[in-house]
Design a protein around this motif. Sequence first.
Motif, short mmCIF file in Angstrom:
data_model
loop_
_atom_site.label_atom_id
_atom_site.label_comp_id
_atom_site.label_asym_id
_atom_site.label_seq_id
_atom_site.Cartn_x
_atom_site.Cartn_y
_atom_site.Cartn_z
N CYS A 1 81.10 -16.82 77.42
CA CYS A 1 81.78 -16.55 78.74
C CYS A 1 80.78 -15.67 79.73
O CYS A 1 80.73 -15.80 80.89
CB CYS A 1 83.03 -15.91 78.94
SG CYS A 1 84.35 -17.23 78.01
N VAL A 2 80.17 -14.75 79.26
CA VAL A 2 79.35 -13.70 79.90
C VAL A 2 78.09 -13.69 79.55
O VAL A 2 77.37 -14.05 80.50
CB VAL A 2 79.82 -12.40 79.67
CG1 VAL A 2 79.24 -11.49 80.59
CG2 VAL A 2 81.36 -12.34 79.83
N ILE A 3 77.41 -13.61 78.39
CA ILE A 3 76.16 -13.40 78.13
C ILE A 3 75.21 -14.62 78.18
O ILE A 3 74.31 -14.46 78.82
CB ILE A 3 75.83 -13.05 76.74
CG1 ILE A 3 76.77 -11.89 76.23
CG2 ILE A 3 74.36 -12.39 76.30
CD1 ILE A 3 76.62 -10.50 76.67
N THR A 4 75.77 -15.65 77.88
CA THR A 4 74.84 -17.01 78.26
C THR A 4 74.73 -17.44 79.72
O THR A 4 73.80 -17.55 80.15
CB THR A 4 75.66 -18.16 77.48
OG1 THR A 4 75.80 -18.06 76.14
CG2 THR A 4 74.79 -19.61 77.75
N PRO A 5 75.92 -17.18 80.53
CA PRO A 5 75.79 -17.25 82.13
C PRO A 5 74.91 -16.40 82.73
O PRO A 5 73.98 -16.67 83.53
CB PRO A 5 77.15 -17.00 82.41
CG PRO A 5 78.16 -17.66 81.52
CD PRO A 5 77.23 -17.03 80.30
N VAL A 6 74.81 -15.08 82.41
CA VAL A 6 73.80 -14.15 82.77
C VAL A 6 72.40 -14.40 82.26
O VAL A 6 71.61 -14.43 83.22
CB VAL A 6 74.24 -12.66 82.28
CG1 VAL A 6 73.33 -11.65 82.86
CG2 VAL A 6 75.77 -12.11 83.16
N LEU A 7 72.29 -14.73 81.16
CA LEU A 7 70.86 -14.94 80.68
C LEU A 7 70.33 -16.54 80.94
O LEU A 7 69.30 -16.80 80.50
CB LEU A 7 70.70 -14.58 79.12
CG LEU A 7 71.01 -13.07 78.94
CD1 LEU A 7 70.85 -13.09 77.26
CD2 LEU A 7 70.00 -12.11 79.63
N LEU A 8 71.28 -17.25 81.72
CA LEU A 8 70.90 -18.69 81.60
C LEU A 8 69.90 -19.27 81.77
O LEU A 8 69.32 -20.01 81.03
CB LEU A 8 72.02 -19.12 82.91
CG LEU A 8 72.28 -20.69 82.87
CD1 LEU A 8 73.10 -20.99 81.61
CD2 LEU A 8 73.12 -21.00 83.91
N GLY B 1 80.87 -25.93 85.42
CA GLY B 1 81.50 -25.85 86.70
C GLY B 1 81.34 -24.97 87.70
O GLY B 1 81.82 -25.03 88.68
N ALA B 2 81.00 -23.58 87.15
CA ALA B 2 80.58 -22.55 87.88
C ALA B 2 79.37 -22.59 88.42
O ALA B 2 79.11 -21.95 89.61
CB ALA B 2 80.93 -21.36 87.34
N SER B 3 78.38 -23.18 87.82
CA SER B 3 77.29 -23.34 88.24
C SER B 3 76.77 -24.09 89.64
O SER B 3 77.85 -24.78 90.08
CB SER B 3 76.22 -23.81 87.40
OG SER B 3 76.12 -25.36 87.27
N ASP C 1 74.95 -13.48 91.04
CA ASP C 1 75.77 -14.71 91.50
C ASP C 1 76.44 -15.16 90.08
O ASP C 1 77.65 -15.45 90.26
CB ASP C 1 74.93 -15.56 92.11
CG ASP C 1 74.12 -15.46 93.40
OD1 ASP C 1 74.63 -14.57 94.18
OD2 ASP C 1 73.38 -16.30 93.79
N ARG C 2 75.60 -15.23 89.10
CA ARG C 2 76.20 -15.63 87.86
C ARG C 2 77.22 -14.56 87.30
O ARG C 2 78.28 -15.03 86.74
CB ARG C 2 75.25 -16.02 86.61
CG ARG C 2 74.17 -17.00 87.28
CD ARG C 2 73.55 -17.67 86.23
NE ARG C 2 72.55 -16.52 85.53
CZ ARG C 2 71.22 -16.36 85.98
NH1 ARG C 2 70.84 -16.86 87.12
NH2 ARG C 2 70.61 -15.52 85.56
#
Lengths: 382, 99
Positions: free
Chosen positions: A275-282, A342-344, A225-226
């Motif tokens: 933009c990518v790594i942090t969201p994926v590994l959140l 905002g996307a979470s 999802d992320r």
Amino acid sequence: MTVASKDVGMMTMIENGNEVKRTCCSSNSGCGSSEILVEYAGNEKWIQGVINTPKGVVPVVSTQLNFSDILGSWKARWGVNRMNYKINPGLYAVGTPDNESPVLVTANYKSTFDSLRKELADINTWILVLDTKGINVWCAAGKGTFGTKELLTRISCTKLHEIVTQRTLILPQLGAPGLSAHEASRQTGFQVVYGPVRAKDIKEFIRRDMTATPEMRTVKFTTYDRLVLTPIELVEAIKVSIIAFGILFLLNLIVTIPFGLDDFYAYVGALIIGCVITPVLLPWIPGRAFAWKGWLLGFIWAVVVNLINGWPQLPSYSLVRAIGYLLVLSSISSFYAMNFTGASTYTSSSGVIKEMKIAVPIIIITVSLGMLLILLNSFMGI
Amino acid sequence: MKNRYLKDVSTLILNTEKCTGCGRCIEVCPHHVFSIKERKAEILDKDGCMECGACAKNCPLNAIEVKQGVGCAYAVIMGWITRSEPSCDCSGGNDSGCC
């Protein structure tokens, strides 16, 4: 800029060279321009045919997505035609629904509509598509465009009361921030029932006499999802970055130590981390604030960049510049990670404001200081 | 792993006096914030609340209060710049993906 609603009343019978089929043209004041059940371009691949109702002809939609549907969704994910990826609001049919068939209510963002219809194979149902200006159900509910007023308008415009005799509407649960079920029930004459969060559970929900399990009622935010939310973050960040690259290019004309490939990959890396790594590994990054999570990974990245450049033994640049990188890169990652709130699916407004009141001043100070150090190095070689 | 956001920030308030235990809040809440205990709703996980406002809007007895808002940094920044309430309005060209 808000996407203007399509003024269907002004539409001619020929649109974009395609015949536009109007299925019902009886007048009904209060509907404004929408005096029709639904209109659609004759060449839409996802429309299989039509079904006759007492009040007009309704398009029957396919429950299978074809290549252009999937491509369209991916384009929207990458920001191409994203704000205009929508279908005409109105009533649609799946299978061969009759006056007793369930009515599912959804938004007119095409990706939303597609993810619903693809789960409806082998059942007969109506889909009432609200005009949410091409925005998904949850966001539209937050803005109020997926709400009682639009529901009333669409029911009236499609003459739903005369097409079905059953009196229940199934709304997506994530539409709940936009309306009161009890108010909407009173005003529409239909009992409003909240279905599951995810379209894939709709069939099971109907089979269980319209009851949802706690699992069906829970919003998730899986790694996948992320991941699918990251392209748009990256695209928007790159758009802004082009300005930064332009400035660096101009600076290169006058500085002693020009900006080069090292700076480019360092910056792009910080962007990808935010933009990518942090969201994926959140969920695996320690801490709770998004800005903090991004800062942490960005700082690690800055250390890596400095190490690659031979710091501290044989640095290809000075300590001043190395510290500058630590300050700037971590802040860039932090800012973009913060934007991912905002996307979470789980951040509250109060929480985001709290984190920003701390993070934004820190980001501004560290970026300014870091840039100052890097520029000092670039101009004066210190 | 479960995603958890900041502690002690949610503005969610439940007025148990008014509650009849109809369970609507449990139905609409996407994060299992409520449960029913002795025919009354109770807040089970306040820190799980994302202030979407679904419970408050759908409570037939108006027993729930929450400051409904968007948990979106971009919206907050735009709100600061335009001096208005943060709103989830990503329709602009400079959209950050919040919708």
